[in-house]
Scaffold this motif. Structure first.
Motif, PDB file in Angstrom:
ATOM      1  N   GLU A 146       0.781  -1.153   0.122  1.00 32.80           N
ATOM      2  CA  GLU A 146      -0.129  -0.009  -0.121  1.00 32.80           C
ATOM      3  C   GLU A 146       0.907   1.336   0.224  1.00 32.80           C
ATOM      4  O   GLU A 146       0.620   2.187  -0.422  1.00 32.80           O
ATOM      5  CB  GLU A 146      -0.934   0.003   1.461  1.00 32.80           C
ATOM      6  CG  GLU A 146      -1.870  -1.306   0.844  1.00 32.80           C
ATOM      7  CD  GLU A 146      -2.881  -1.297   2.695  1.00 32.80           C
ATOM      8  OE1 GLU A 146      -2.336  -0.331   3.157  1.00 32.80           O
ATOM      9  OE2 GLU A 146      -3.997  -1.869   2.737  1.00 32.80           O
ATOM     10  N   GLN A 147       2.037   1.285   0.119  1.00 29.93           N
ATOM     11  CA  GLN A 147       3.005   2.217   0.046  1.00 29.93           C
ATOM     12  C   GLN A 147       4.062   2.495  -0.907  1.00 29.93           C
ATOM     13  O   GLN A 147       3.821   3.594  -1.476  1.00 29.93           O
ATOM     14  CB  GLN A 147       3.809   1.783   1.536  1.00 29.93           C
ATOM     15  CG  GLN A 147       3.028   2.048   2.992  1.00 29.93           C
ATOM     16  CD  GLN A 147       2.335   1.460   3.215  1.00 29.93           C
ATOM     17  OE1 GLN A 147       2.695   0.105   3.011  1.00 29.93           O
ATOM     18  NE2 GLN A 147       1.779   0.910   4.458  1.00 29.93           N
ATOM     19  N   LEU A 148       4.609   1.234  -1.573  1.00 28.53           N
ATOM     20  CA  LEU A 148       5.247   1.087  -2.336  1.00 28.53           C
ATOM     21  C   LEU A 148       4.305   0.869  -3.722  1.00 28.53           C
ATOM     22  O   LEU A 148       3.272   0.112  -3.920  1.00 28.53           O
ATOM     23  CB  LEU A 148       6.389   0.171  -2.939  1.00 28.53           C
ATOM     24  CG  LEU A 148       7.239   0.328  -1.740  1.00 28.53           C
ATOM     25  CD1 LEU A 148       8.066  -0.788  -1.771  1.00 28.53           C
ATOM     26  CD2 LEU A 148       7.559   1.668  -1.327  1.00 28.53           C
ATOM     27  N   SER A 149       4.880   1.348  -5.089  1.00 23.93           N
ATOM     28  CA  SER A 149       4.356   1.138  -6.798  1.00 23.93           C
ATOM     29  C   SER A 149       5.135  -0.434  -6.621  1.00 23.93           C
ATOM     30  O   SER A 149       5.335  -1.081  -6.308  1.00 23.93           O
ATOM     31  CB  SER A 149       4.622   1.948  -7.685  1.00 23.93           C
ATOM     32  OG  SER A 149       5.876   2.205  -7.587  1.00 23.93           O
ATOM     33  N   LEU A 150       3.631  -0.749  -7.642  1.00 24.65           N
ATOM     34  CA  LEU A 150       4.439  -1.585  -8.448  1.00 24.65           C
ATOM     35  C   LEU A 150       5.319  -2.059  -9.079  1.00 24.65           C
ATOM     36  O   LEU A 150       6.265  -2.936  -9.313  1.00 24.65           O
ATOM     37  CB  LEU A 150       3.304  -1.899  -9.576  1.00 24.65           C
ATOM     38  CG  LEU A 150       2.980  -3.906 -10.145  1.00 24.65           C
ATOM     39  CD1 LEU A 150       3.028  -4.773  -9.084  1.00 24.65           C
ATOM     40  CD2 LEU A 150       2.179  -3.793 -10.121  1.00 24.65           C
ATOM     41  N   ALA A 151       6.074  -1.081  -9.750  1.00 23.22           N
ATOM     42  CA  ALA A 151       7.058  -1.242 -10.436  1.00 23.22           C
ATOM     43  C   ALA A 151       8.425  -0.959  -9.253  1.00 23.22           C
ATOM     44  O   ALA A 151       9.601  -2.069  -8.950  1.00 23.22           O
ATOM     45  CB  ALA A 151       7.823   0.161 -11.520  1.00 23.22           C
ATOM     46  N   GLN A 152       8.375  -0.791  -7.750  1.00 26.24           N
ATOM     47  CA  GLN A 152       9.079  -0.298  -6.384  1.00 26.24           C
ATOM     48  C   GLN A 152       9.063  -1.564  -5.945  1.00 26.24           C
ATOM     49  O   GLN A 152      10.106  -2.592  -5.964  1.00 26.24           O
ATOM     50  CB  GLN A 152       8.406   0.084  -5.507  1.00 26.24           C
ATOM     51  CG  GLN A 152       9.277   1.915  -6.382  1.00 26.24           C
ATOM     52  CD  GLN A 152       8.653   2.917  -5.307  1.00 26.24           C
ATOM     53  OE1 GLN A 152       7.788   3.048  -4.516  1.00 26.24           O
ATOM     54  NE2 GLN A 152       8.963   3.967  -5.301  1.00 26.24           N
ATOM     55  N   VAL A 153       7.650  -2.332  -6.222  1.00 26.18           N
ATOM     56  CA  VAL A 153       7.749  -3.259  -5.171  1.00 26.18           C
ATOM     57  C   VAL A 153       8.432  -4.470  -6.533  1.00 26.18           C
ATOM     58  O   VAL A 153       9.389  -5.813  -6.047  1.00 26.18           O
ATOM     59  CB  VAL A 153       6.234  -3.958  -5.610  1.00 26.18           C
ATOM     60  CG1 VAL A 153       6.310  -5.598  -4.585  1.00 26.18           C
ATOM     61  CG2 VAL A 153       5.852  -3.211  -3.936  1.00 26.18           C
ATOM     62  N   THR A 154       8.248  -4.608  -7.610  1.00 24.07           N
ATOM     63  CA  THR A 154       9.222  -5.696  -8.699  1.00 24.07           C
ATOM     64  C   THR A 154      10.512  -5.682  -7.929  1.00 24.07           C
ATOM     65  O   THR A 154      11.207  -6.513  -8.081  1.00 24.07           O
ATOM     66  CB  THR A 154       8.418  -5.331  -9.837  1.00 24.07           C
ATOM     67  OG1 THR A 154       7.183  -5.302 -10.486  1.00 24.07           O
ATOM     68  CG2 THR A 154       9.115  -6.209 -11.457  1.00 24.07           C
ATOM     69  N   ASP A 155      10.937  -4.434  -7.982  1.00 23.52           N
ATOM     70  CA  ASP A 155      12.782  -3.755  -7.489  1.00 23.52           C
ATOM     71  C   ASP A 155      12.515  -4.965  -6.837  1.00 23.52           C
ATOM     72  O   ASP A 155      13.968  -5.278  -6.658  1.00 23.52           O
ATOM     73  CB  ASP A 155      12.805  -2.561  -7.849  1.00 23.52           C
ATOM     74  CG  ASP A 155      14.443  -2.154  -8.151  1.00 23.52           C
ATOM     75  OD1 ASP A 155      14.955  -2.968  -8.748  1.00 23.52           O
ATOM     76  OD2 ASP A 155      14.712  -1.878  -6.863  1.00 23.52           O
ATOM     77  N   TYR A 156      12.425  -4.661  -5.704  1.00 21.31           N
ATOM     78  CA  TYR A 156      12.613  -5.076  -4.554  1.00 21.31           C
ATOM     79  C   TYR A 156      12.708  -6.730  -4.678  1.00 21.31           C
ATOM     80  O   TYR A 156      13.749  -7.521  -4.058  1.00 21.31           O
ATOM     81  CB  TYR A 156      11.332  -4.335  -3.166  1.00 21.31           C
ATOM     82  CG  TYR A 156      11.977  -4.669  -1.703  1.00 21.31           C
ATOM     83  CD1 TYR A 156      12.601  -4.934  -1.661  1.00 21.31           C
ATOM     84  CD2 TYR A 156      11.306  -5.964  -1.317  1.00 21.31           C
ATOM     85  CE1 TYR A 156      13.304  -5.955  -0.224  1.00 21.31           C
ATOM     86  CE2 TYR A 156      11.475  -6.911  -0.792  1.00 21.31           C
ATOM     87  CZ  TYR A 156      12.417  -6.958   0.243  1.00 21.31           C
ATOM     88  OH  TYR A 156      13.241  -6.980   1.674  1.00 21.31           O
TER      89      TYR A 156
END
Length: 308
Positions: A146-156
């Motif tokens: 809920e805090q990160l975008s899907l692109a940021q979640v993918t990177d992590y």
């Protein structure tokens, strides 16, 4: 004299032999694997080709069809299937049961080299991937935030979680599904470009000139070796915004004057959902010798570590 008379006359020997058989049976039982399916080699070879900007019809006619026709004669292939979507062509070769996947892989690579000249010049080189074992994933792991975008979640997930899953014994592949790779998105404005007399090719050439990797080398002394760094690439949104596209004397045309620059996803064509929220999944595939039950048990044991 019958053989069984020996154990009648020597009851202790009979007891020792029975205890030995019992111990061997217990040892064999402890080492007996418990599998959902019998052990068989069932390999699948996938050829993926990216052609940015190509329509589904273009991908089917100029990419998928030549590749499928070339690899269809490789040894060990049972049947072919293919999908053509805008910008992506996927040709899947399902091998016969217990066929030699290494030999089939070698033949497919050789046949692809024969038809590379038929593919569009702007298309990327085909990527060949072999999956041994069941072509269907044994489990899926979902990630959302809920805090990160899907692109940021993918990177992590790609940097931290995927290596943990891939290192589990028996896992052949941990594939990301529904994710969005981080990329610098440049949305050019045709009207602002036309007002300044610029074309899309000129903008692309300016980006290539200003954003490239260089390795100048080393400076060696008697006791010291120093690396030479050349800041030849752009690393932030502001760097791209302030990049000079054209210079006419003192008049500079920067990228922010003709385009909107933002850090976003490389492609918005696919996504995943989990509990009505955008999510990323890791599809876990097993090797031919991997036990799906053991793999899933190990993944469940690592979930608290991944959650932290």
């Amino acid at each position: 004299m019958p053989f069984t008379d020996l154990f009648i006359r020597r009851p202790i020997l009979s007891l020792v032999v029975n205890m030995l058989i019992l111990l061997l049976g217990i040892a064999a039982l402890r080492g007996l694997p418990i599998r959902e399916f019998p052990l068989m080699e069932n390999a699948t070879i996938t050829v993926t080709t990216n052609y940015p900007g190509g329509t589904a019809e273009t991908m089917q006619g100029f990419v998928t069809t030549p590749i499928a026709q070339a690899i269809s004669t490789a040894a060990g292939i049972e049947y072919l299937s293919s999908t053509s979507t805008p910008g992506i062509s996927v040709v899947t070769a399902r091998l016969k049961l217990n066929a030699d996947s290494n030999q089939a892989m070698t033949e497919i690579m050789a046949k692809l080299n024969e038809v590379k000249y038929k593919l569009p010049r702007e298309a990327n080189d085909p990527v060949i991937e072999k999956t041994s074992g069941d072509p269907t994933a044994i489990t899926y792991i979902g990630f959302s935030s809920e805090q990160l975008s899907l692109a940021q979640v993918t990177d992590y997930v790609a940097r931290t979680v995927q290596p943990i899953i891939s290192a589990i014994p028996g896992v052949s592949q941990a594939q990301l599904a529904g994710g969005q790779t981080l990329a610098m998105r440049i949305w050019i404005d045709p009207q602002r470009m036309a007002a300044r007399g610029l074309s899309a090719d000129q903008v692309a050439e300016a980006i290539r000139r200003n954003n490239f990797q260089a390795a100048p080398g080393l400076v060696k002394g008697s006791f010291v070796i120093s690396n030479i760094r050349a800041e030849t690439d752009l690393i932030s949104v502001d760097d791209f915004k302030n990049m000079v596209v054209r210079a006419d004397g003192d008049a500079l045309v920067k990228l922010q004057d003709i385009a909107t620059v933002e850090l976003g996803a490389q492609s918005y064509d696919q996504t995943g959902l989990m509990d009505n929220k955008r999510a990323l999944y890791i599809a876990v595939y097993a090797t031919p010798t991997g036990n799906p039950l053991d793999i899933v048990h190990t993944i469940r044991a690592k979930l608290p570590e991944i959650a932290r």
